[in-house]
Enzyme design. Structure first.
Site, short mmCIF file in Angstrom:
data_model
loop_
_atom_site.label_atom_id
_atom_site.label_comp_id
_atom_site.label_asym_id
_atom_site.label_seq_id
_atom_site.Cartn_x
_atom_site.Cartn_y
_atom_site.Cartn_z
N PRO A 78 0.99 -1.29 -0.08
CA PRO A 78 0.14 0.00 -0.02
C PRO A 78 0.90 1.36 -0.12
O PRO A 78 1.97 1.17 0.69
CB PRO A 78 -0.67 -0.13 1.30
CG PRO A 78 0.08 -1.17 2.15
CD PRO A 78 0.68 -2.02 1.24
N MET A 79 0.53 2.12 -0.98
CA MET A 79 1.09 3.48 -0.89
C MET A 79 0.20 4.69 -1.23
O MET A 79 -0.20 4.75 -2.40
CB MET A 79 2.43 3.34 -1.90
CG MET A 79 3.72 2.40 -1.62
SD MET A 79 4.77 2.36 -2.74
CE MET A 79 4.20 1.38 -3.89
N THR A 80 0.49 5.45 -0.19
CA THR A 80 -0.26 6.78 -0.44
C THR A 80 0.38 7.49 -1.54
O THR A 80 1.76 7.82 -1.62
CB THR A 80 -0.02 7.51 0.92
OG1 THR A 80 -0.85 7.03 1.96
CG2 THR A 80 -0.52 9.17 0.84
N GLN A 117 -6.62 -0.44 1.27
CA GLN A 117 -6.25 -0.43 2.75
C GLN A 117 -7.16 0.59 3.33
O GLN A 117 -7.32 1.74 2.78
CB GLN A 117 -4.86 0.09 2.70
CG GLN A 117 -4.35 -0.06 4.01
CD GLN A 117 -3.03 0.34 4.16
OE1 GLN A 117 -2.42 1.52 3.74
NE2 GLN A 117 -1.92 -0.33 5.01
N HIS A 176 -5.20 -1.02 8.29
CA HIS A 176 -4.05 -0.07 8.39
C HIS A 176 -3.92 -0.32 9.63
O HIS A 176 -3.99 0.98 10.37
CB HIS A 176 -4.14 0.89 7.64
CG HIS A 176 -2.86 1.75 7.38
ND1 HIS A 176 -1.67 1.19 7.84
CD2 HIS A 176 -2.46 2.65 6.68
CE1 HIS A 176 -0.68 1.75 7.93
NE2 HIS A 176 -0.89 2.93 7.06
N ASN A 221 2.15 1.29 11.44
CA ASN A 221 3.13 2.72 11.20
C ASN A 221 2.33 3.84 12.02
O ASN A 221 2.38 5.03 11.22
CB ASN A 221 2.52 3.08 9.69
CG ASN A 221 3.31 2.14 8.68
OD1 ASN A 221 4.06 1.24 9.13
ND2 ASN A 221 3.14 2.22 7.49
N TYR A 240 -0.28 4.80 13.16
CA TYR A 240 -1.82 5.50 12.97
C TYR A 240 -2.74 5.12 14.23
O TYR A 240 -2.16 4.40 15.00
CB TYR A 240 -2.19 5.16 11.28
CG TYR A 240 -1.36 5.90 10.31
CD1 TYR A 240 -1.20 7.52 10.61
CD2 TYR A 240 -0.67 5.38 9.61
CE1 TYR A 240 -0.22 7.98 9.55
CE2 TYR A 240 0.24 5.98 8.70
CZ TYR A 240 0.25 7.30 8.82
OH TYR A 240 1.34 7.99 8.23
N ARG A 257 -2.34 -5.20 8.82
CA ARG A 257 -0.87 -4.77 8.72
C ARG A 257 -0.46 -4.37 10.05
O ARG A 257 -1.12 -3.38 10.54
CB ARG A 257 -0.67 -3.79 7.67
CG ARG A 257 0.55 -3.49 7.33
CD ARG A 257 0.99 -2.66 5.93
NE ARG A 257 2.04 -3.06 5.38
CZ ARG A 257 2.93 -2.07 4.59
NH1 ARG A 257 2.34 -0.90 4.54
NH2 ARG A 257 3.91 -2.23 4.24
N ASN A 273 9.90 2.46 15.41
CA ASN A 273 10.43 3.35 16.54
C ASN A 273 10.96 4.67 16.24
O ASN A 273 11.79 4.62 15.08
CB ASN A 273 11.45 2.53 17.45
CG ASN A 273 12.08 3.29 18.69
OD1 ASN A 273 11.39 3.38 19.39
ND2 ASN A 273 13.20 3.57 18.68
N GLY A 302 11.94 -2.96 2.11
CA GLY A 302 13.42 -3.16 1.66
C GLY A 302 13.78 -4.47 1.21
O GLY A 302 14.89 -4.78 0.87
N GLY A 308 7.11 -2.13 -2.32
CA GLY A 308 6.33 -0.82 -2.62
C GLY A 308 7.14 0.04 -3.56
O GLY A 308 6.63 0.16 -4.65
C1 LIG Z 1 5.04 7.07 -1.17
C2 LIG Z 1 4.93 5.80 -0.16
C3 LIG Z 1 3.62 5.89 0.46
C4 LIG Z 1 3.12 4.92 1.43
N1 LIG Z 1 2.01 4.88 1.84
C5 LIG Z 1 1.42 4.13 2.70
C6 LIG Z 1 0.25 3.56 3.18
O1 LIG Z 1 -0.72 4.34 2.64
N2 LIG Z 1 -0.12 2.64 3.83
C7 LIG Z 1 0.92 1.74 4.33
O2 LIG Z 1 0.81 0.78 5.12
N3 LIG Z 1 2.37 1.91 4.05
C8 LIG Z 1 2.48 2.87 3.26
N4 LIG Z 1 3.71 3.02 2.56
C9 LIG Z 1 4.86 2.31 3.35
C10 LIG Z 1 5.08 0.95 2.10
O3 LIG Z 1 3.83 0.14 2.04
C11 LIG Z 1 6.27 0.05 2.58
O4 LIG Z 1 6.10 -0.27 3.67
C12 LIG Z 1 7.53 0.73 2.53
O5 LIG Z 1 7.70 1.35 1.25
C13 LIG Z 1 8.90 -0.07 2.30
O6 LIG Z 1 8.80 -1.06 1.37
P1 LIG Z 1 9.72 -1.06 0.16
O7 LIG Z 1 11.02 -1.08 0.70
O8 LIG Z 1 9.10 -2.20 -0.66
O9 LIG Z 1 9.31 0.25 -0.59
C14 LIG Z 1 4.31 3.93 1.90
C15 LIG Z 1 5.56 4.10 1.35
C16 LIG Z 1 6.02 4.97 0.48
C17 LIG Z 1 7.27 4.97 -0.35
#
Ligand SMILES: Cc1cc2nc3c(=O)[nH]c(=O)nc-3n(C[C@H](O)[C@H](O)[C@H](O)COP(=O)(O)O)c2cc1C
Length: 345
Positions: A3-5, A80, A155, A158, A160, A207, A213, A279, A300
């Site tokens: 999920p990504m905002t 989400q 969600h 993180n 929230y 999730r 931290n 990661g 992500g």
């Molecule tokens: C631009 C952006 C927006 C994100 N928005 C959310 C979100 O809306 N909900 C969520 O649970 N995590 C969000 N995350 C966290 C990602 O889901 C993910 O945990 C994080 O990018 C690490 O994974 P990756 O290394 O594969 O990018 C966001 C991350 C990024 C980079």
């Protein structure tokens, strides 16, 4: 796809649009399972500019176009469901305070229409506020079904609202929603139970980010990890689509009470499908699955710049770099203009 905002619902009603959201998710339909951006379950739940919601009729209609198009391309898509709690700002609520378990300021920044602002001391939720929020999640689940989603992800990660209830440093309530682990997790399980009355629990994921931290206002204490162990063990009594965990977002090797290897630590505690994130690349993703520490890996940022990430992995094609400057900017740039590999070459 994690999920990504992306803050592209830059319209009055925070409605996902045919011009932006439909192509963005459709381009990524081969992901296997897309989990959408966090989508606010009510007006109270919002905390960032231009995020899409799932509480109004217009939003449901907007999402319908997204799910239809992703399904046409053979993809599956969960939405989400999000409430930011104290990570919001009065600017989003006509000057009213954001809601949270307790009146404790996260001392973080909120991304408001006027730029980043300091968070404030939120309003401690009354029992009526909590009941209303349970209803909001339930209604959002009903809306998600109506919008054609294959399922929903809570969600509870993180920093929230749910995470704020779980953690002793953000929850000092003395009623049945604060104190011991059972109380601090009660709100989450009430929401889950309300949702599974309206959508099969096999279509619900949740999730968590247990070792978070020093980010999003969260500080680990001695009860944090045991609380997540309690939640995850209790989820064995359910039959969820999956539990989605994040490896630590920063280096926690010297942080008291943190667990460094989340998949390894939690895998033995959970009998259901375990998704892991944060990661990973193709090799480390394959490794965590081969080692038996997860069933699914969510990617992500690689999906932001590689709509065809799955095909690139399959062919060992190089990956395109993402541009952080356009993560949250309005419009097409950095959103739907990343080409597929063949087009690029
Ligand atoms: C631009 C952006 C927006 C994100 N928005 C959310 C979100 O809306 N909900 C969520 O649970 N995590 C969000 N995350 C966290 C990602 O889901 C993910 O945990 C994080 O990018 C690490 O994974 P990756 O290394 O594969 O990018 C966001 C991350 C990024 C980079």
């Amino acid at each position: 796809m994690a999920p990504m905002t992306r803050s592209r619902a830059a319209n009055e009603g925070n409605v996902p649009t045919e011009d932006l959201h439909v192509p963005y998710y459709t381009q990524r339909a081969s992901a296997g399972l897309i989990i959408t951006e966090g989508s606010q379950v009510s007006k109270d739940a919002v905390g960032y500019i231009n995020t899409a919601g799932i509480y109004s009729k217009e939003q449901v209609e907007g999402w319908k176009k997204v799910t239809k198009s992703v399904h046409y391309k053979g993809g599956k898509i969960f939405i989400q469901l999000w409430h930011v709690g104290r990570m919001s700002h009065p600017d989003f609520h006509n000057g009213e305070l954001p809601l949270a378990p307790s009146a404790l300021n996260p001392n973080a920044k909120s991304f408001t229409p006027e730029g980043f602002k300091d968070t404030v001391t939120p309003k401690a939720m009354t029992t009526a506020d909590i009941k209303q929020t349970v209803e909001d999640f339930k209604n959002a689940a009903i809306n998600a079904v109506e919008a054609g989603f294959d399922g929903v992800e809570i969600h509870s990660s993180n920093g929230y609202l749910f995470h704020q209830f779980f953690n002793g440093t953000s929850n000092n309530r003395t009623d049945e929603y604060g104190g011991d682990m059972e109380n601090r997790t009660r709100f989450f399980f009430e929401v889950l139970d309300a949702m599974k009355a309206v959508i099969p629990q096999e279509k619900i994921g949740a999730r968590f980010n247990p070792s978070l931290n020093g980010m999003f206002g969260i500080t680990l204490d001695e009860e944090t990890i045991p609380t997540f162990e309690y939640i995850i063990k209790k989820l064995n009594d359910y039959d969820l689509a999956y539990v989605h965990l994040s490896e630590p977002f920063n280096d926690v090797s010297n942080v008291p009470f943190a667990v460094e290897h989340i998949a390894k630590h939690f895998r033995p505690l959970y009998n259901g499908t375990l998704m892991i994130n944060a990661g990973f690349d193709q090799d480390s993703g394959n490794k965590v699955i081969e080692e038996g520490n997860a069933d699914l890996v969510a990617f992500g940022k690689p999906f932001i710049s590689n709509p065809d990430l799955v095909e690139r992995f399959g062919h060992n094609y190089p990956l395109a770099e993402w541009d952080e400057d356009t993560f949250y900017t309005p419009g097409k740039e950095g959103y739907i203009d990343y080409p597929e590999y063949d087009e690029a070459n």
